[in-house]
Design a protein around this motif. Structure first.
Motif, PDB file in Angstrom:
ATOM      1  N   GLY A 247       0.808  -1.224   0.000  1.00 27.49           N
ATOM      2  CA  GLY A 247       0.000   0.000   0.000  1.00 27.49           C
ATOM      3  C   GLY A 247       0.835   1.264   0.000  1.00 27.49           C
ATOM      4  O   GLY A 247       0.299   2.374   0.032  1.00 27.49           O
ATOM      5  N   ARG A 248       2.172   1.130  -0.030  1.00 31.48           N
ATOM      6  CA  ARG A 248       3.047   2.311   0.004  1.00 31.48           C
ATOM      7  C   ARG A 248       3.107   2.993  -1.368  1.00 31.48           C
ATOM      8  O   ARG A 248       3.195   2.315  -2.397  1.00 31.48           O
ATOM      9  CB  ARG A 248       4.477   1.913   0.400  1.00 31.48           C
ATOM     10  N   PRO A 249       3.071   4.321  -1.400  1.00 30.60           N
ATOM     11  CA  PRO A 249       3.256   5.027  -2.677  1.00 30.60           C
ATOM     12  C   PRO A 249       4.707   4.918  -3.139  1.00 30.60           C
ATOM     13  O   PRO A 249       5.629   4.897  -2.313  1.00 30.60           O
ATOM     14  CB  PRO A 249       2.889   6.474  -2.347  1.00 30.60           C
ATOM     15  N   VAL A 250       4.904   4.856  -4.464  1.00 24.60           N
ATOM     16  CA  VAL A 250       6.244   4.699  -5.037  1.00 24.60           C
ATOM     17  C   VAL A 250       6.463   5.769  -6.104  1.00 24.60           C
ATOM     18  O   VAL A 250       5.584   6.014  -6.936  1.00 24.60           O
ATOM     19  CB  VAL A 250       6.415   3.300  -5.686  1.00 24.60           C
ATOM     20  N   LEU A 251       7.631   6.400  -6.068  1.00 21.11           N
ATOM     21  CA  LEU A 251       8.055   7.309  -7.137  1.00 21.11           C
ATOM     22  C   LEU A 251       9.293   6.706  -7.785  1.00 21.11           C
ATOM     23  O   LEU A 251      10.307   6.493  -7.117  1.00 21.11           O
ATOM     24  CB  LEU A 251       8.380   8.702  -6.589  1.00 21.11           C
ATOM     25  N   VAL A 252       9.200   6.401  -9.079  1.00 19.38           N
ATOM     26  CA  VAL A 252      10.337   5.821  -9.804  1.00 19.38           C
ATOM     27  C   VAL A 252      10.939   6.902 -10.692  1.00 19.38           C
ATOM     28  O   VAL A 252      10.257   7.446 -11.567  1.00 19.38           O
ATOM     29  CB  VAL A 252       9.906   4.614 -10.667  1.00 19.38           C
ATOM     30  N   GLY A 253      12.197   7.224 -10.462  1.00 20.86           N
ATOM     31  CA  GLY A 253      12.877   8.253 -11.260  1.00 20.86           C
ATOM     32  C   GLY A 253      13.685   7.620 -12.375  1.00 20.86           C
ATOM     33  O   GLY A 253      14.531   6.756 -12.127  1.00 20.86           O
ATOM     34  N   THR A 254      13.404   8.014 -13.620  1.00 19.33           N
ATOM     35  CA  THR A 254      14.164   7.503 -14.768  1.00 19.33           C
ATOM     36  C   THR A 254      14.927   8.650 -15.420  1.00 19.33           C
ATOM     37  O   THR A 254      14.558   9.813 -15.268  1.00 19.33           O
ATOM     38  CB  THR A 254      13.235   6.848 -15.808  1.00 19.33           C
ATOM     39  N   THR A 255      15.969   8.312 -16.176  1.00 20.53           N
ATOM     40  CA  THR A 255      16.816   9.357 -16.766  1.00 20.53           C
ATOM     41  C   THR A 255      16.334   9.801 -18.139  1.00 20.53           C
ATOM     42  O   THR A 255      16.666  10.891 -18.583  1.00 20.53           O
ATOM     43  CB  THR A 255      18.273   8.862 -16.887  1.00 20.53           C
ATOM     44  N   THR A 256      15.566   8.947 -18.839  1.00 19.28           N
ATOM     45  CA  THR A 256      15.129   9.299 -20.197  1.00 19.28           C
ATOM     46  C   THR A 256      13.660   8.938 -20.406  1.00 19.28           C
ATOM     47  O   THR A 256      13.082   8.143 -19.654  1.00 19.28           O
ATOM     48  CB  THR A 256      15.958   8.554 -21.265  1.00 19.28           C
ATOM     49  N   ILE A 257      13.075   9.520 -21.451  1.00 18.89           N
ATOM     50  CA  ILE A 257      11.690   9.214 -21.835  1.00 18.89           C
ATOM     51  C   ILE A 257      11.573   7.738 -22.202  1.00 18.89           C
ATOM     52  O   ILE A 257      10.629   7.047 -21.810  1.00 18.89           O
ATOM     53  CB  ILE A 257      11.264  10.086 -23.036  1.00 18.89           C
ATOM     54  N   GLU A 258      12.561   7.254 -22.961  1.00 16.07           N
ATOM     55  CA  GLU A 258      12.551   5.869 -23.441  1.00 16.07           C
ATOM     56  C   GLU A 258      12.476   4.884 -22.277  1.00 16.07           C
ATOM     57  O   GLU A 258      11.680   3.936 -22.292  1.00 16.07           O
ATOM     58  CB  GLU A 258      13.818   5.628 -24.265  1.00 16.07           C
ATOM     59  N   LYS A 259      13.278   5.138 -21.239  1.00 18.45           N
ATOM     60  CA  LYS A 259      13.310   4.210 -20.100  1.00 18.45           C
ATOM     61  C   LYS A 259      12.049   4.319 -19.251  1.00 18.45           C
ATOM     62  O   LYS A 259      11.606   3.331 -18.664  1.00 18.45           O
ATOM     63  CB  LYS A 259      14.568   4.461 -19.268  1.00 18.45           C
ATOM     64  N   SER A 260      11.470   5.514 -19.183  1.00 19.85           N
ATOM     65  CA  SER A 260      10.215   5.658 -18.432  1.00 19.85           C
ATOM     66  C   SER A 260       9.102   4.857 -19.110  1.00 19.85           C
ATOM     67  O   SER A 260       8.270   4.234 -18.440  1.00 19.85           O
ATOM     68  CB  SER A 260       9.819   7.139 -18.319  1.00 19.85           C
ATOM     69  N   GLU A 261       9.106   4.842 -20.445  1.00 12.20           N
ATOM     70  CA  GLU A 261       8.077   4.098 -21.183  1.00 12.20           C
ATOM     71  C   GLU A 261       8.350   2.593 -21.168  1.00 12.20           C
ATOM     72  O   GLU A 261       7.421   1.787 -21.217  1.00 12.20           O
ATOM     73  CB  GLU A 261       7.987   4.637 -22.613  1.00 12.20           C
ATOM     74  N   LEU A 262       9.627   2.221 -21.066  1.00 16.97           N
ATOM     75  CA  LEU A 262       9.986   0.803 -20.929  1.00 16.97           C
ATOM     76  C   LEU A 262       9.431   0.245 -19.617  1.00 16.97           C
ATOM     77  O   LEU A 262       8.805  -0.823 -19.591  1.00 16.97           O
ATOM     78  CB  LEU A 262      11.513   0.647 -20.967  1.00 16.97           C
ATOM     79  N   LEU A 263       9.633   0.987 -18.522  1.00 16.15           N
ATOM     80  CA  LEU A 263       9.126   0.541 -17.222  1.00 16.15           C
ATOM     81  C   LEU A 263       7.600   0.534 -17.208  1.00 16.15           C
ATOM     82  O   LEU A 263       6.979  -0.364 -16.622  1.00 16.15           O
ATOM     83  CB  LEU A 263       9.667   1.447 -16.109  1.00 16.15           C
ATOM     84  N   ALA A 264       6.989   1.524 -17.867  1.00 14.54           N
ATOM     85  CA  ALA A 264       5.522   1.579 -17.944  1.00 14.54           C
ATOM     86  C   ALA A 264       4.980   0.319 -18.616  1.00 14.54           C
ATOM     87  O   ALA A 264       3.998  -0.278 -18.153  1.00 14.54           O
ATOM     88  CB  ALA A 264       5.089   2.828 -18.709  1.00 14.54           C
ATOM     89  N   ALA A 265       5.643  -0.106 -19.703  1.00 15.27           N
ATOM     90  CA  ALA A 265       5.217  -1.324 -20.407  1.00 15.27           C
ATOM     91  C   ALA A 265       5.391  -2.551 -19.511  1.00 15.27           C
ATOM     92  O   ALA A 265       4.549  -3.466 -19.507  1.00 15.27           O
ATOM     93  CB  ALA A 265       6.031  -1.485 -21.688  1.00 15.27           C
ATOM     94  N   LEU A 266       6.462  -2.555 -18.728  1.00 15.23           N
ATOM     95  CA  LEU A 266       6.742  -3.681 -17.827  1.00 15.23           C
ATOM     96  C   LEU A 266       5.683  -3.773 -16.727  1.00 15.23           C
ATOM     97  O   LEU A 266       5.189  -4.861 -16.401  1.00 15.23           O
ATOM     98  CB  LEU A 266       8.135  -3.492 -17.214  1.00 15.23           C
ATOM     99  N   LEU A 267       5.301  -2.619 -16.158  1.00 14.83           N
ATOM    100  CA  LEU A 267       4.281  -2.610 -15.098  1.00 14.83           C
ATOM    101  C   LEU A 267       2.904  -2.992 -15.646  1.00 14.83           C
ATOM    102  O   LEU A 267       2.073  -3.557 -14.927  1.00 14.83           O
ATOM    103  CB  LEU A 267       4.222  -1.233 -14.428  1.00 14.83           C
ATOM    104  N   THR A 268       2.672  -2.666 -16.919  1.00 12.58           N
ATOM    105  CA  THR A 268       1.417  -3.086 -17.559  1.00 12.58           C
ATOM    106  C   THR A 268       1.350  -4.613 -17.614  1.00 12.58           C
ATOM    107  O   THR A 268       0.295  -5.218 -17.386  1.00 12.58           O
ATOM    108  CB  THR A 268       1.314  -2.496 -18.981  1.00 12.58           C
ATOM    109  N   GLU A 269       2.508  -5.241 -17.908  1.00  5.13           N
ATOM    110  CA  GLU A 269       2.584  -6.708 -17.914  1.00  5.13           C
ATOM    111  C   GLU A 269       2.291  -7.271 -16.517  1.00  5.13           C
ATOM    112  O   GLU A 269       1.682  -8.324 -16.376  1.00  5.13           O
ATOM    113  CB  GLU A 269       3.983  -7.160 -18.358  1.00  5.13           C
TER     114      GLU A 269
END
Length: 880
Positions: free
Chosen positions: A428-450
């Protein structure tokens, strides 16, 4: 021992503010008893006292700070803590206050800006982006307005008149980019009315390290179109795609450079059908090197994005934001456009430029605040003469910073990050994930969708920027997962349990959007009772398409006389009821999230600067809240790859560690920090070199801009033209030598005739040494005659016409010559480094050459202006 010494020196620096803080606190009760009108009247009285000098500086300061504290309490419901008062006193002295995240730096800035605005010379609060500037002006700016000061806001898309009006305010909120470009545009203006800024007086720089350190590597440049062959970029892009790295060329990733090797040189010469790639008349080498850089060093969705208009938009590596309108120089932008197969725009030539260092040194008093300045205090001291003073937190920091986990490859790292998000979500804890690029932020987004995990994505793409404030406001909610680039790293405040006001406004916005089809209760996040109540309110109202917020809906109802008055009252009461409900939910959620451990920050890569990492960590654990942070790294990350990733990989294999097992070691963390220090030192050298080289140009720039401003402000330039002509005659006579074998040189006579526009050539005669002086005097008389005749001629056509022509010629020639001068200086800066091989100091050589260029430029301006004034002809169209 040294740590104790530095801690003691910091305490001593802070102790001197205790007395002033006590005096401010002593005034609190007195100001608390004043009415709102009396508080505003006190502002007026402070201005009078300041002008008359009847009170000491300390007395004015304590009264002004106490006044702002009381006004802030009444307007915003927030009271300045003692540590915030200390921060304000530091800023007022022209120093940097280092205050941790969540300590209320925005409120702190109110104190010195109000005090310095009393002088009536204008105060600037500089922030890193338009969103923060607008947020601060609209929120805390209310305090200044309440006390009778005017508040201005500068945004990127503002028109000229609006800019001028906002710069004329007592306090102006502006971004560093807009401030710099407006300064340059003002110094290219053709009339006084086109100037928008006042002389710089006092400035508070928010996130001072981001602006004065990170942004200072590249100068601000206003450029114009320049004709250059775009076809070459297309040819070299195709050619470079056939070349192989380390066979035809080498790439220095650390220094962002590319070099053509012998084999590549021969291959390119053969492919392009030339024997010399470095030919001055038809050079190919800059195009080839730019194409290699575009191929190897600049990555789409990391360094830039391509928008819908088929334009390359640069992404700021420090803020993660797009920089619309910015272009890489020296043909690099065109090389990237060719690589992406987009239309290649014309190259640009510099019309005006200034570095951030010299821009901010124009202020009479400069100060700044940030959460991370101590690591760069040497640079602040050397270049800006700014002392960094750390301010203690109001409550002790409870955040736990866990050691880094280092994985062998990217796949394992991202898998571990996704698992960490899943674990925190289940807790139940909130999480903030910091990425260095747009590409990597969208990569993680796709992974969390999975993983079927809900998340919010914040990066530089336009569709995400629009909801930035709402995403950040709710990042502290229970079960929230927020993926963000460095955009979320600065100036934002994540409240545990979420922001109730933002939640209410968001729910209302959704409801208004769906008000025509009331079957989507689940989408608008309302209870059945709330939905029923609002359904009754909206069933008879058809809102226009442009209305989608509560404020717009309320304004529409209140301004539309055809609708019943009670509708707006019902809307207000429903909003207040929802707001109260959301506040209760936020309080309960805050308590729950605190008990669970607060916000958990995940870093996906170490940045080149320790400050950026610290900024990300600082999102958690604000104002004594619990929180934690951990960085997940891979040996394939850029920083580790450049600084010894192979050695660590070999160490892992020798130790027999499994690939899926991460390394957790203090030694490795120290190695990483050492690598970051090396990168920081490297970039400091770049900024220092840029500053040193720009110092020579800065003196010249100030001279040209001051002269230009005087030309705009003076009514008559007659005396200037006469002085220009007299000096030009001296230049011609003494430079060319007046006599040859006792006779006047024919070349001198022709040059003088050309300059003065006389219809006859002077006859040569014998001259002795005394007559040479008389000859110059004679030439000056001839100029005076020519000038008087020209003045009479123009007066017959239109009185005052010559004065306007003189101003126009002067401004045109200054701008044209300055543009030429900047091109020469740029070429000199690129080439002067080679003189080190001749045992000469490049900087000294650069300064000498730059001075010579400047003298030649001034001489040419004088000659051209005199020539154009005396040779000007007015053509009158008789037909019209």
């Amino acid at each position: 021992m040294f740590e104790t010494f530095f801690q003691d020196s910091t305490k001593r620096a802070l102790t001197k503010y205790d007395q002033l803080v006590n005096q401010i606190n002593a005034l609190e009760k007195e100001f608390n008893n004043l009415t709102d009108t009396q508080l505003r009247d006190y502002t007026t009285q402070l201005k009078v006292d300041l002008c008359n000098g009847v009170k000491s500086n300390d007395q004015i300061t304590t009264e002004a700070f106490a006044l702002v504290r009381e006004a802030t309490m009444r307007v915003l419901g927030l009271r300045h803590f003692d540590v915030q008062l200390v921060g304000g006193l530091i800023l007022n002295e022209g120093k940097i206050a280092e205050m941790k995240t969540g300590e209320g730096k925005t409120l702190v800035a109110l104190l010195p800006t109000f005090l310095n605005a009393l002088y009536g010379e204008g105060v600037h609060v500089v922030t890193v982006n338009d969103y923060l500037a607008r947020r601060d002006a609209e929120s805390v700016g209310q305090v200044h307005t309440f006390l009778g000061l005017s508040v201005g806001l500068i945004q990127e898309d503002m028109e000229f008149e609006e800019r001028k009006k906002n710069y004329a305010c007592d306090v102006t909120y502006v971004t560093n980019n807009e401030l710099g470009f407006d300064y340059l545009r003002d110094n290219m203006a053709f009339t006084v009315d086109e100037i928008v800024q006042r002389p710089f007086f006092y400035c508070v720089v928010d996130e001072v390290d981001a602006i004065l350190i990170d942004e200072a590597r590249t100068p601000l440049i206003i450029s114009g179109p320049s004709k250059a062959p775009t076809q070459k970029y297309l040819r070299t892009t195709k050619l470079v795609n056939t070349l192989c790295k380390d066979i035809h060329y080498s790439v220095d990733e650390k220094n962002q450079n590319a070099t053509l090797l012998e084999e590549g040189l021969a291959f390119c010469e053969q492919a392009l059908g030339t024997s010399d790639l470095y030919n001055v008349e038809d050079p190919w080498i800059p195009y080839i090197l730019n194409s290699i850089k575009a191929k190897e060093l600049f990555v789409r969705n990391t360094h830039y994005i391509a928008n819908e208009e088929n334009e390359i938009i640069i992404v700021d590596e420090f803020t993660g934001r797009t920089m619309v309108g910015r272009r890489w120089s020296d043909g690099l932008h065109q090389a990237v456009e060719a690589k992406e197969g987009l239309p290649i725009q014309d190259e640009s030539q510099t019309l005006a430029s200034i570095t951030y260092q010299n821009l901010f040194l124009l202020y009479s008093k400069l100060s700044g605040m940030t959460g991370t300045a101590k690591t760069e205090e040497v640079e602040f001291e050397k270049i800006y003469n700014l002392q960094v003073i750390p301010v203690p937190t109001n409550r002790s920091i409870q955040r736990k910073d866990f050691p880094d986990l280092i994985y062998k490859n990217q796949y394992l790292k991202w898998q571990a990050i996704a698992n960490e998000c899943l674990e925190m979500y289940n807790l139940g804890r909130p999480v903030l994930v910091g990425t260095t690029t747009i590409e990597k932020s969208e990569l993680l987004a796709a992974l969390l969708t999975e993983y079927q995990l809900p998340y919010r994505l914040l990066n530089a793409r336009p569709e995400n920027i629009e909801s930035e404030s709402e995403i950040i406001a709710q990042a502290g909610c229970k079960n929230a997962i927020t993926i963000a680039t460095n955009m979320a790293g600065r100036g934002t405040d994540i409240v545990l349990g979420g922001n109730p006001k933002s939640r209410t406004l968001s729910r209302f916005q959704k409801f208004i959007s769906y008000s025509k089809s009331l079957t989507v209760a689940d989408q608008v996040d309302l209870s059945s009772d709330e939905l029923s109540t609002l359904s009754k309110l909206f069933k008879d109202i058809q809102f226009p398409d442009y209305i989608y917020t509560y404020a717009q809906a309320l304004e529409y109802l209140e301004s539309n006389s055809d609708l019943p008055v009670q509708l707006s009252e019902e809307l207000k009461s429903n909003y207040l009821r929802l707001s109260e409900s959301d506040k209760n939910i936020a309080v309960a959620d805050r308590s729950t999230v605190q008990n669970l451990g607060g916000l958990h920050v995940i870093g996906t890569e170490r940045h080149e600067s320790r400050r950026i990492d610290n900024q990300l960590r600082g999102r958690s654990g604000r104002q004594g809240d619990p929180g934690s942070s951990r960085f997940f790294l891979s040996l394939e990350d850029k920083l580790l790859r450049i600084f010894g990733g192979d050695k660590i990989s070999g160490l892992m294999q020798n130790m027999g560690l499994q690939e899926s097992v991460p390394i957790q070691s203090k030694f490795l963390n120290q190695s990483l920090e050492s690598a970051q220090k090396k990168v920081e030192a490297y970039y400091f050298d770049i900024r220092k070199k840029l500053f040193e080289y720009d110092q020579a140009l800065n003196t010249q720039r100030n001279g040209v801009y001051i002269e230009r401003r005087r030309i705009l402000e003076i009514d008559s330039l007659r005396d200037w033209i006469i002085e220009y002509a007299e000096r030009s005659l001296y230049d011609v006579v003494f430079f060319m030598g007046i006599t040859q074998n006792g006779l006047l040189k024919t070349s001198i006579l022709q040059k003088v005739q050309n300059l003065l526009g006389t219809p006859f050539l002077f006859q040569p005669k014998q001259l002795d040494s005394q007559e040479e002086v008389r000859f110059i005097s004679y030439l000056q008389q001839q100029f005076q005659i020519s000038y008087d005749l020209k003045e009479a001629e123009m007066k017959l056509i239109e009185p005052g016409l010559l004065r306007e022509l003189e101003r126009s010629f002067l401004l045109q020639q200054i701008d044209f010559s300055w543009k030429e001068h900047l091109q020469k200086i740029s070429a000199l800066r690129d080439a002067v480094g080679w003189r080190a091989y001749g045992q000469k100091d490049p900087l000294t050589e650069y300064k000498q050459e730059a001075y010579n260029f400047f003298v030649i430029m001034l001489t040419r301006i004088r000659h051209r202006v005199v020539y154009f004034v005396l040779r000007s002809r007015i053509i009158i169209d008789v037909k019209n």
